[in-house]
Design a protein around this motif. Structure first.
Motif, PDB file in Angstrom:
ATOM      1  N   ARG A  93      53.209 -14.367  99.374  1.00  0.00           N
ATOM      2  CA  ARG A  93      54.106 -14.242  98.226  1.00  0.00           C
ATOM      3  C   ARG A  93      55.555 -14.452  98.637  1.00  0.00           C
ATOM      4  N   ALA A  94      55.883 -14.049  99.848  1.00  0.00           N
ATOM      5  CA  ALA A  94      57.267 -14.182 100.310  1.00  0.00           C
ATOM      6  C   ALA A  94      57.616 -15.628 100.616  1.00  0.00           C
ATOM      7  N   THR A  95      56.639 -16.416 101.056  1.00  0.00           N
ATOM      8  CA  THR A  95      56.941 -17.791 101.451  1.00  0.00           C
ATOM      9  C   THR A  95      56.697 -18.810 100.352  1.00  0.00           C
ATOM     10  N   ALA A  96      55.775 -18.526  99.441  1.00  0.00           N
ATOM     11  CA  ALA A  96      55.468 -19.478  98.368  1.00  0.00           C
ATOM     12  C   ALA A  96      54.729 -18.765  97.250  1.00  0.00           C
ATOM     13  N   ALA A  97      54.745 -19.343  96.096  1.00  0.00           N
ATOM     14  CA  ALA A  97      53.990 -18.784  94.972  1.00  0.00           C
ATOM     15  C   ALA A  97      52.506 -18.931  95.272  1.00  0.00           C
ATOM     16  N   ILE A  98      51.741 -17.941  94.868  1.00  0.00           N
ATOM     17  CA  ILE A  98      50.303 -17.991  95.107  1.00  0.00           C
ATOM     18  C   ILE A  98      49.695 -19.027  94.185  1.00  0.00           C
ATOM     19  N   ASP A  99      48.850 -19.862  94.764  1.00  0.00           N
ATOM     20  CA  ASP A  99      48.161 -20.888  94.004  1.00  0.00           C
ATOM     21  C   ASP A  99      46.939 -20.256  93.349  1.00  0.00           C
ATOM     22  N   ASP A 100      46.924 -20.214  92.043  1.00  0.00           N
ATOM     23  CA  ASP A 100      45.827 -19.577  91.310  1.00  0.00           C
ATOM     24  C   ASP A 100      44.706 -20.569  91.011  1.00  0.00           C
ATOM     25  N   GLU A 101      44.535 -21.529  91.877  1.00  0.00           N
ATOM     26  CA  GLU A 101      43.504 -22.540  91.676  1.00  0.00           C
ATOM     27  C   GLU A 101      42.128 -21.883  91.613  1.00  0.00           C
ATOM     28  N   ALA A 102      41.383 -22.210  90.591  1.00  0.00           N
ATOM     29  CA  ALA A 102      40.039 -21.637  90.426  1.00  0.00           C
ATOM     30  C   ALA A 102      39.096 -22.236  91.457  1.00  0.00           C
ATOM     31  N   ALA A 103      38.139 -21.446  91.877  1.00  0.00           N
ATOM     32  CA  ALA A 103      37.126 -21.926  92.804  1.00  0.00           C
ATOM     33  C   ALA A 103      36.293 -22.991  92.108  1.00  0.00           C
ATOM     34  N   VAL A 104      35.995 -24.058  92.846  1.00  0.00           N
ATOM     35  CA  VAL A 104      35.225 -25.157  92.292  1.00  0.00           C
ATOM     36  C   VAL A 104      33.779 -24.997  92.716  1.00  0.00           C
ATOM     37  N   PRO A 105      32.850 -25.092  91.769  1.00  0.00           N
ATOM     38  CA  PRO A 105      31.443 -24.963  92.139  1.00  0.00           C
ATOM     39  C   PRO A 105      31.027 -26.051  93.118  1.00  0.00           C
ATOM     40  N   ASP A 106      30.037 -25.787  93.899  1.00  0.00           N
ATOM     41  CA  ASP A 106      29.501 -26.739  94.871  1.00  0.00           C
ATOM     42  C   ASP A 106      29.063 -27.996  94.145  1.00  0.00           C
ATOM     43  N   ALA A 122      31.522 -18.691  91.331  1.00  0.00           N
ATOM     44  CA  ALA A 122      32.906 -19.171  91.258  1.00  0.00           C
ATOM     45  C   ALA A 122      33.704 -18.343  90.246  1.00  0.00           C
ATOM     46  N   ALA A 123      33.075 -18.006  89.120  1.00  0.00           N
ATOM     47  CA  ALA A 123      33.762 -17.192  88.110  1.00  0.00           C
ATOM     48  C   ALA A 123      34.049 -15.801  88.655  1.00  0.00           C
ATOM     49  N   LEU A 124      33.090 -15.228  89.376  1.00  0.00           N
ATOM     50  CA  LEU A 124      33.312 -13.908  89.985  1.00  0.00           C
ATOM     51  C   LEU A 124      34.433 -13.978  91.016  1.00  0.00           C
ATOM     52  N   ASP A 125      34.420 -14.994  91.860  1.00  0.00           N
ATOM     53  CA  ASP A 125      35.479 -15.153  92.862  1.00  0.00           C
ATOM     54  C   ASP A 125      36.852 -15.268  92.194  1.00  0.00           C
ATOM     55  N   THR A 126      36.913 -16.036  91.115  1.00  0.00           N
ATOM     56  CA  THR A 126      38.171 -16.199  90.393  1.00  0.00           C
ATOM     57  C   THR A 126      38.605 -14.872  89.772  1.00  0.00           C
ATOM     58  N   ALA A 127      37.636 -14.159  89.176  1.00  0.00           N
ATOM     59  CA  ALA A 127      37.951 -12.859  88.572  1.00  0.00           C
ATOM     60  C   ALA A 127      38.416 -11.865  89.627  1.00  0.00           C
ATOM     61  N   LEU A 128      37.754 -11.853  90.779  1.00  0.00           N
ATOM     62  CA  LEU A 128      38.171 -10.964  91.874  1.00  0.00           C
ATOM     63  C   LEU A 128      39.571 -11.310  92.355  1.00  0.00           C
ATOM     64  N   ALA A 129      39.854 -12.600  92.469  1.00  0.00           N
ATOM     65  CA  ALA A 129      41.181 -13.028  92.923  1.00  0.00           C
ATOM     66  C   ALA A 129      42.269 -12.592  91.947  1.00  0.00           C
ATOM     67  N   PRO A 133      45.464  -6.394  94.474  1.00  0.00           N
ATOM     68  CA  PRO A 133      44.822  -6.126  95.772  1.00  0.00           C
ATOM     69  C   PRO A 133      44.259  -4.715  95.947  1.00  0.00           C
ATOM     70  N   PRO A 134      44.933  -3.643  95.496  1.00  0.00           N
ATOM     71  CA  PRO A 134      44.331  -2.317  95.681  1.00  0.00           C
ATOM     72  C   PRO A 134      43.002  -2.152  94.935  1.00  0.00           C
ATOM     73  N   GLN A 135      42.932  -2.704  93.717  1.00  0.00           N
ATOM     74  CA  GLN A 135      41.681  -2.632  92.959  1.00  0.00           C
ATOM     75  C   GLN A 135      40.604  -3.482  93.619  1.00  0.00           C
ATOM     76  N   ARG A 136      40.977  -4.699  94.003  1.00  0.00           N
ATOM     77  CA  ARG A 136      40.019  -5.622  94.627  1.00  0.00           C
ATOM     78  C   ARG A 136      39.446  -5.007  95.894  1.00  0.00           C
ATOM     79  N   THR A 137      40.284  -4.438  96.728  1.00  0.00           N
ATOM     80  CA  THR A 137      39.823  -3.859  97.989  1.00  0.00           C
ATOM     81  C   THR A 137      38.875  -2.690  97.732  1.00  0.00           C
ATOM     82  N   CYS A 138      39.230  -1.798  96.823  1.00  0.00           N
ATOM     83  CA  CYS A 138      38.359  -0.659  96.519  1.00  0.00           C
ATOM     84  C   CYS A 138      37.017  -1.127  95.971  1.00  0.00           C
TER      85      CYS A 138
END
Length: 182
Positions: A93-106, A122-129, A133-138
């Motif tokens: 976050r300090a060096t660049a904006a986070i790229d919110d690119e969605a995961a692409v299915p295989d 892919a939808a779950l990965d995107t939702a988790l992203a 971070p505190p919620q995701r980690t827990c």
């Protein structure tokens, strides 16, 4: 002197604190996969997760003499991994904006159910992203690693009540994000 596979972590920690590198190597073998998974699921990047896991294990080796209670080693180590992964997110976050690119299915073709499973993952990965971070980690520590609320609280340096709240909010957001899959 070899290390018996049934040797408890607490014994290995005490031996490692006394300078037994073989004991620490056994601890690493036992916990490195979970340390990596915590970092990977927090960072969603294999390279960064490998770096974070390695740095966490190195930090654990350096700070092992400061660990007062050998019984808390696992939570202590996972907390180090969690914090290292969060530090990497902060650095992003300090060096660049986070790229919110969605995961692409295989793109590999396959049966329809494999395609749907891949899309759901892919939808779950995107939702988790999208979770803080505190919620995701827990959520990861509870649902994917199977840890209890008390241990998660120790890892993330929060109360068990706060952990329960974070997991509840994460579940609620994930259910909403995955509603089209119901």
């Amino acid at each position: 002197m070899g290390i018996h596979p049934d040797t408890r972590d607490e014994t290995l920690v005490e031996r490692a604190q006394d300078g037994d590198t073989g004991a620490f190597e056994e601890l690493v073998r036992r916990h490195q996969d979970t340390v990596f998974r915590i970092a990977l699921r927090t960072l969603d990047d294999h390279g960064e997760a490998a770096d974070a896991a390695q740095e966490a294990l190195i930090t654990a080796w350096r700070k092992l003499p400061d660990l007062g209670d050998a019984r808390t080693f696992r939570a202590w180590l996972y907390r180090i991994a969690h914090r290292r992964a969060l530090n990497i997110i902060r650095a992003r976050r300090a060096t660049a904006a986070i790229d919110d690119e969605a995961a692409v299915p295989d793109p590999a073709s396959g049966p329809e159910h494999q395609s749907m499973a891949s899309s759901l993952r892919a939808a779950l990965d995107t939702a988790l992203a999208g979770l803080p971070p505190p919620q995701r980690t827990c959520w990861i520590l509870r649902e994917l690693e199977g840890l209890g609320y008390e241990e998660i609280a120790e890892i993330v340096d929060a109360t068990p009540t706060a952990v329960r709240g974070r997991i509840h909010r994460a579940r609620t957001q994930l259910v909403e994000a995955l509603e089209p899959w119901r």
